[in-house]
Motif scaffolding. Structure first.
Motif, mmCIF file in Angstrom:
data_model
loop_
_atom_site.group_PDB
_atom_site.id
_atom_site.type_symbol
_atom_site.label_atom_id
_atom_site.label_comp_id
_atom_site.label_asym_id
_atom_site.label_seq_id
_atom_site.Cartn_x
_atom_site.Cartn_y
_atom_site.Cartn_z
ATOM 1 N N HIS A 184 6.810 3.192 1.460
ATOM 2 C CA HIS A 184 8.016 4.027 1.485
ATOM 3 C C HIS A 184 8.717 4.037 2.846
ATOM 4 O O HIS A 184 9.776 4.643 2.997
ATOM 5 C CB HIS A 184 7.654 5.451 1.063
ATOM 6 C CG HIS A 184 6.788 5.479 -0.159
ATOM 7 N ND1 HIS A 184 7.293 5.184 -1.412
ATOM 8 C CD2 HIS A 184 5.454 5.694 -0.322
ATOM 9 C CE1 HIS A 184 6.295 5.245 -2.307
ATOM 10 N NE2 HIS A 184 5.176 5.544 -1.659
ATOM 11 N N ASP A 229 0.841 -1.200 0.000
ATOM 12 C CA ASP A 229 0.000 0.000 0.000
ATOM 13 C C ASP A 229 0.883 1.259 0.000
ATOM 14 O O ASP A 229 1.919 1.303 0.657
ATOM 15 C CB ASP A 229 -0.890 -0.018 1.250
ATOM 16 C CG ASP A 229 -1.947 1.071 1.214
ATOM 17 O OD1 ASP A 229 -3.115 0.741 0.927
ATOM 18 O OD2 ASP A 229 -1.610 2.257 1.468
ATOM 19 N N ASP A 230 0.442 2.278 -0.717
ATOM 20 C CA ASP A 230 1.255 3.491 -0.854
ATOM 21 C C ASP A 230 1.526 4.164 0.498
ATOM 22 O O ASP A 230 2.532 4.850 0.661
ATOM 23 C CB ASP A 230 0.554 4.473 -1.800
ATOM 24 C CG ASP A 230 1.532 5.512 -2.327
ATOM 25 O OD1 ASP A 230 2.578 5.104 -2.884
ATOM 26 O OD2 ASP A 230 1.264 6.710 -2.159
#
Lengths: 317, 317
Positions: free
Chosen positions: A222, A217-218
């Motif tokens: 990250h 999932d974004d």
């Protein structure tokens, strides 16, 4: 004035975690009176306040209008404690009626646009809206501004937590197979954060599949992210949060000026308190004719405090 | 504006440690121009600035008057970097001429009286004086006010140092038999401090006699104090200082809200920088017609920073 408590009449719109904390802060304020609490949904059982007005028809506007018109004295400030995406709608209607508002709108990238839109309404209707007045955005913003003034060149890192991230928690809950979730933000320094995601699985859901979906999932892709299955997310519930804000910078030509601001706090209690302190500033700014929408870095710290200028200068300067 | 550096014309009155640091901060500011430096004493060798005006007749007033009258453009703000007891004299004359001033007046018990006196002069002559704008009083005061707004009940402790105490150093130097002295302030927590007093003895002075006199002095009699004889006080010279400011308090009805502000800094560099940032606030307040004398808790943090409201809200909120 003989009755200090009645100096500023404050109403609360939205009775979730922050609205309830704000109620406590209004009651504890020496110069404020609780004018009413307005809420719309079906969680009547959560509410035990005789000033609380309930609407199930999703139309607070009419309730607010009638209450404010019928009151013996007008409401000075409404604390908009709704979900952040509903803030602009309510604040606009209230500001257009000349009523001051305070919110803790927290989508950093949209703050300037909210300020621009509300400022026009406030200027045209002689009201004051203090926006994004929680702790970040809010008091952290004031600290960042102050450190920038003390050492204009350099880097500030805002390290959040440990504490629950609302945005990441919602993102984790939306993953298929997740019954309940809690995403904790763990500070690793220099503004880098680890995500600790605690999940309750739906019956029959496969942990490895759910874990892979979360990691992809974004919101999580990250950052360093760990997914942990637990029996009960509710058993981990804790509204503690914190910040470690550091700056190393240059004053004039002198390098290595070092600053640090830390806090370990109950999140809704602090947010509610800051909104109540900002309500005092809104009331005073309106009285001085300083209309408009403002963020907290545009407020004078003394306006947040009860008491006279003389009392506060003597006690705090 | 094509030449941002010329937006605010700043002069410096008094060219000691703080005046020199302020000069560096003015030169580093993107929106300020150094209009002049004014100093009176015989230490010409310290000064290597072509804008520096020297007077040996102890009458800066006449120099200031002639300079400000003859300038192509008026000076907007004068940084009063004189000894603290001379601040009121100079600030009063300047404010009466409609010129804004900034000082770092640091006698806590006399700040309200200075503000009251200067406020009347500023109001009558449409000027702005920002008083006590160093780090304590000053930016520490802003942090104390902010923490009070975030947790209105509770205790704040300001722990200073390690760093040189000017007042205690002067008191130690005044003791008979002391040739030179340095009094360091060591924080012990909860606002309690140890005094480490380093002294160079006069020829023939008896250490035990001098030590007893220092320990009996009202400046030292109430704190844990250690007196140490050294060959050279100058060899210990270091303008480092710091603060550890802690508050544990109550937001609304929620106890145990914990806050901490730390810094480790070059003292004159920070003081000079804060005065320069405050000069920007004075300039803007005068432009808005907000005349009067103000302490730093009465300033908007955003007014301390160069750039537009939009730039600062987007960068810092």
């Amino acid at each position: 004035m003989s009755n200090l408590k009645s100096q500023i009449r404050v109403a609360i719109l939205g009775y979730g975690n922050i609205g309830r904390a704000a109620e406590e802060a209004v009651k504890a304020a020496p110069d404020m009176e609780l004018a009413g609490i307005y809420h719309h949904d079906d969680c009547l059982d959560k509410i035990s306040n005789d000033k609380c007005q309930i609407s199930n028809d999703n139309s607070q506007f009419s309730i607010l209008n009638s209450q404010f018109s019928n009151a013996e004295r007008p409401v000075d400030v409404v604390l908009v404690c709704t979900p952040t995406r509903e803030v602009q709608k309510f604040a606009t209607v209230l500001a257009a009626r000349g009523i001051c508002t305070v919110d803790s709108f927290d989508i950093h990238g949209q703050i300037w646009s909210l300020r621009t839109a509300l400022d026009a309404v406030c200027q045209a209707n002689q009201s004051v809206s203090i926006i994004s007045s929680g702790w970040d955005p809010g008091t952290d913003s004031m600290v960042r501004a102050l450190l920038q003034a003390m050492a204009p060149k350099g880097l500030t890192y805002t390290n959040f937590g440990p504490g629950r991230s609302m945005g990441h928690t919602v993102a984790a809950k939306a993953i298929q197979g997740v019954k309940n979730a809690l995403s904790m933000t763990i500070p690793l320094g220099t503004g880098i954060h680890r995500r600790m995601v605690y999940i309750e699985l739906e019956d029959g859901a496969d942990f490895k599949t759910v874990e892979a979906a979360i990691l992809a999932d974004d919101y999580f892709a990250h950052d360093e992210t760990h997914v942990i299955a637990v029996e009960s997310v509710d058993a981990l519930n804790n509204v503690a949060h914190g910040v470690n804000l550091v700056r190393s910078g240059v004053s004039g030509e002198t390098h290595n000026q070092r600053f640090e601001f830390n806090m370990e706090i109950n999140n809704p209690a602090l947010t509610g308190q800051i909104m109540v302190s900002a309500a005092r500033a809104a009331f005073r700014m309106k009285a001085r004719g300083e209309f408009g929408a403002k963020t907290m870095i545009e407020l004078r710290p003394i306006d947040l405090l009860p008491g006279t200028i003389e009392q506060n200068v003597k006690a705090l300067v």
